[in-house]
Design a protein around this motif. Structure first.
Motif, PDB file in Angstrom:
ATOM      1  N   LEU A   1      28.191  34.844  55.126  1.00 28.96           N
ATOM      2  CA  LEU A   1      27.939  34.861  53.670  1.00 28.96           C
ATOM      3  C   LEU A   1      28.487  33.832  52.961  1.00 28.96           C
ATOM      4  CD1 LEU A   1      26.578  35.902  50.978  1.00 28.96           C
ATOM      5  CD2 LEU A   1      28.244  37.327  50.627  1.00 28.96           C
ATOM      6  N   GLN A   2      27.954  32.960  52.220  1.00 33.62           N
ATOM      7  CA  GLN A   2      28.549  31.776  51.446  1.00 33.62           C
ATOM      8  C   GLN A   2      27.930  32.186  50.051  1.00 33.62           C
ATOM      9  OE1 GLN A   2      28.168  27.285  52.274  1.00 33.62           O
ATOM     10  NE2 GLN A   2      27.248  27.502  50.524  1.00 33.62           N
ATOM     11  N   ALA A   3      29.176  32.323  49.092  1.00 32.51           N
ATOM     12  CA  ALA A   3      28.728  32.966  47.696  1.00 32.51           C
ATOM     13  C   ALA A   3      29.691  32.042  46.725  1.00 32.51           C
ATOM     14  CB  ALA A   3      28.862  34.155  47.567  1.00 32.51           C
ATOM     15  N   THR A   4      29.351  31.800  45.425  1.00 34.22           N
ATOM     16  CA  THR A   4      30.144  31.145  44.417  1.00 34.22           C
ATOM     17  C   THR A   4      30.161  32.187  43.258  1.00 34.22           C
ATOM     18  OG1 THR A   4      29.448  28.932  45.083  1.00 34.22           O
ATOM     19  CG2 THR A   4      30.415  29.246  42.855  1.00 34.22           C
ATOM     20  N   PRO A   5      31.235  32.935  43.072  1.00 34.96           N
ATOM     21  CA  PRO A   5      31.269  33.680  41.827  1.00 34.96           C
ATOM     22  C   PRO A   5      31.666  32.957  40.750  1.00 34.96           C
ATOM     23  CG  PRO A   5      33.115  34.209  43.339  1.00 34.96           C
ATOM     24  CD  PRO A   5      32.229  33.071  44.133  1.00 34.96           C
TER      25      PRO A   5
ATOM     26  N   ASP B   1      42.298  40.723  52.650  1.00 29.50           N
ATOM     27  CA  ASP B   1      41.728  39.908  51.520  1.00 29.50           C
ATOM     28  C   ASP B   1      40.153  39.939  51.362  1.00 29.50           C
ATOM     29  OD1 ASP B   1      41.685  37.868  49.676  1.00 29.50           O
ATOM     30  OD2 ASP B   1      41.790  36.294  51.033  1.00 29.50           O
ATOM     31  N   VAL B   2      39.954  41.146  50.995  1.00 32.42           N
ATOM     32  CA  VAL B   2      38.460  41.382  50.820  1.00 32.42           C
ATOM     33  C   VAL B   2      38.062  40.689  49.435  1.00 32.42           C
ATOM     34  CG1 VAL B   2      36.672  42.913  50.612  1.00 32.42           C
ATOM     35  CG2 VAL B   2      38.746  43.649  51.828  1.00 32.42           C
ATOM     36  N   PRO B   3      37.037  39.879  49.307  1.00 35.79           N
ATOM     37  CA  PRO B   3      36.599  39.291  47.913  1.00 35.79           C
ATOM     38  C   PRO B   3      36.074  40.469  47.123  1.00 35.79           C
ATOM     39  CG  PRO B   3      35.639  37.953  49.683  1.00 35.79           C
ATOM     40  CD  PRO B   3      36.328  39.095  50.458  1.00 35.79           C
ATOM     41  N   PHE B   4      36.195  40.452  45.833  1.00 37.36           N
ATOM     42  CA  PHE B   4      35.777  41.357  44.984  1.00 37.36           C
ATOM     43  C   PHE B   4      34.477  41.943  44.981  1.00 37.36           C
ATOM     44  CE2 PHE B   4      34.689  37.987  42.438  1.00 37.36           C
ATOM     45  CZ  PHE B   4      33.719  38.272  41.655  1.00 37.36           C
TER      46      PHE B   4
ATOM     47  N   TRP C   1      38.193  34.153  34.533  1.00 35.65           N
ATOM     48  CA  TRP C   1      38.679  34.952  35.851  1.00 35.65           C
ATOM     49  C   TRP C   1      39.378  36.082  35.139  1.00 35.65           C
ATOM     50  CZ3 TRP C   1      36.443  34.156  40.002  1.00 35.65           C
ATOM     51  CH2 TRP C   1      36.791  34.880  41.392  1.00 35.65           C
ATOM     52  N   PRO C   2      39.004  37.108  35.520  1.00 39.51           N
ATOM     53  CA  PRO C   2      39.698  38.565  35.154  1.00 39.51           C
ATOM     54  C   PRO C   2      41.032  38.547  35.708  1.00 39.51           C
ATOM     55  CG  PRO C   2      37.469  39.089  35.945  1.00 39.51           C
ATOM     56  CD  PRO C   2      37.765  37.650  36.159  1.00 39.51           C
ATOM     57  N   ALA C   3      42.032  39.190  34.739  1.00 41.48           N
ATOM     58  CA  ALA C   3      43.419  39.039  35.121  1.00 41.48           C
ATOM     59  C   ALA C   3      43.700  40.093  36.284  1.00 41.48           C
ATOM     60  CB  ALA C   3      44.104  39.592  33.951  1.00 41.48           C
ATOM     61  N   ASP C   4      42.939  41.079  36.522  1.00 44.36           N
ATOM     62  CA  ASP C   4      43.447  42.095  37.480  1.00 44.36           C
ATOM     63  C   ASP C   4      42.786  41.531  39.020  1.00 44.36           C
ATOM     64  OD1 ASP C   4      40.480  42.344  37.288  1.00 44.36           O
ATOM     65  OD2 ASP C   4      40.632  44.431  37.025  1.00 44.36           O
ATOM     66  N   LEU C   5      42.138  40.504  38.715  1.00 47.93           N
ATOM     67  CA  LEU C   5      41.864  40.062  40.171  1.00 47.93           C
ATOM     68  C   LEU C   5      42.777  39.104  40.952  1.00 47.93           C
ATOM     69  CD1 LEU C   5      37.991  38.935  39.879  1.00 47.93           C
ATOM     70  CD2 LEU C   5      38.981  40.936  41.311  1.00 47.93           C
ATOM     71  N   GLU C   6      43.388  39.369  42.270  1.00 42.25           N
ATOM     72  CA  GLU C   6      44.376  38.744  42.851  1.00 42.25           C
ATOM     73  C   GLU C   6      43.721  37.257  43.072  1.00 42.25           C
ATOM     74  OE1 GLU C   6      45.369  40.878  46.011  1.00 42.25           O
ATOM     75  OE2 GLU C   6      46.072  42.681  45.030  1.00 42.25           O
ATOM     76  N   GLY C   7      44.802  36.372  42.975  1.00 41.12           N
ATOM     77  CA  GLY C   7      44.314  35.056  43.266  1.00 41.12           C
ATOM     78  C   GLY C   7      43.583  34.413  42.390  1.00 41.12           C
TER      79      GLY C   7
END
Length: 326
Positions: free
Chosen positions: A126-130, A222-225, A136-142
């Motif tokens: 999968l290639q995705a662009t969120p 490291d799972v993408p949200f 960007w939400p503060a609770d998302l890592e990275g």
């Protein structure tokens, strides 16, 4: 086949799906039973697309094929989608985001001897662009990245005794999968995932069928949200209850009122946990509903109808073709 979408996560929508079978289906099912004693799934090629009221759209192509009297099963697909979802995160407050991507699926399963066990690899890319409209939400890592790629390879083990792949009335389907996502497999992220799901259909007398479903998913790394597991239940918006681990249980009771018409009721519950709370701390989410089915294709055993389900966010109507458990 028309596609009518009522999924609350993306709004109402419609689409069209064309399916090509390699021979008349009644002939395929009867001939396969004569040779092996079991109905072999038909070879199918599908091409379709959809669009919804919130601007989400997608297109897909897929192929399913068996060889050597169902000793080998192949499933492949390619899809392109531009989706509008809500991210709830730790706070539980929705944040709209766009996910533009393209994906590929390749799977090859081998039957173990003359048993109902299958084993084989499943590859997903999968290639995705969120992108978030309000940052960007503060609770998302990275930090936000222009593009995320997932390349994951899984070992799949299945046990399949269903009497029909479209609308089963007896038998069961069990599947376990161990997954590794790695940069060497075409991705930009690294994580592991374990999936276990099972469906069982038991006839009760001549007029009732009891269906039971269980689904467990667990991730680490490291799972993408947007790739985290989420609770899949009628009555819950897709991606609403999402975390590193999910567990779902559901029951469904059919009443065959006439040879073609059926009524059914269902109830389910699930939990999502892992980032801030463990399993014993999170609340259980419930959903329930009722519906009807009509035997729309007798030779294939396909039932179609409507389900009305209620969850914590309200009431949702679903148009169903075949089993909702997939």
């Amino acid at each position: 086949m028309p596609i009518i979408i009522t999924e609350p996560a993306i709004g109402h929508g419609a689409g069209l799906l064309g399916v090509l079978f390699d021979q008349p289906l009644g002939q395929a099912l009867s001939s396969s039973k004569g040779e092996t004693g079991r109905a072999v799934p038909p070879n199918m090629t599908a091409l379709g697309g959809f669009k919804t009221e919130n601007g989400s759209w997608g297109a897909l192509a897929g192929h399913h094929r068996t060889w050597n009297n169902d000793q080998w099963r192949y499933l492949g697909g390619l899809g392109k989608a531009d989706m509008q979802f809500d991210y709830y995160g730790i706070s539980g407050q929705p944040r709209g985001y766009r996910l533009d991507g393209i994906g590929l699926l390749q799977q090859l399963m081998m039957r173990a001897g003359d048993s109902n066990w299958f084993v084989g690899p499943r590859y997903v890319w999968l290639q995705a662009t969120p992108s978030f409209a309000n940052g960007w939400p503060a609770d998302l890592e990275g930090r936000p990245v222009p593009e995320t790629r997932i390349g994951r390879l899984g070992l799949v083990v299945e046990h399949d005794t269903r009497d029909n792949i479209f609308t089963p009335r007896s038998g069961h389907f069990l599947e376990g999968e161990v997954v590794a996502a790695r940069p060497a497999l075409g991705g930009t992220t690294r994580y592991e995932q374990f999936n276990l799901r099972g469906f069982n259909w038991s006839p009760i007398g001549s007029s009732y069928v009891l269906g039971l479903r269980g689904d467990l998913q667990s991730t680490r790394g490291d799972v993408p949200f947007f790739a985290l597991p989420y609770l899949k239940l009628r009555g819950l918006p897709a991606l609403r209850y999402q975390d590193r681990n999910t567990a779902v249980a559901e029951a469904e009771l059919w009443w065959q009122a006439t040879p073609r018409w059926s009524l059914l009721g269902f109830v389910g519950a699930g939990r999502a946990w892992g980032r801030k709370q463990d399993f014993t701390e999170v609340n259980t989410v419930h959903a329930a509903g009722a519906g009807f089915r009509y035997l729309i294709a007798k030779q294939l055993g396909i039932h179609a109808g409507v389900d009305i389900a209620r969850g914590p966010e309200g009431t949702v109507l679903y148009l169903q073709v075949g089993s909702p458990w997939r």
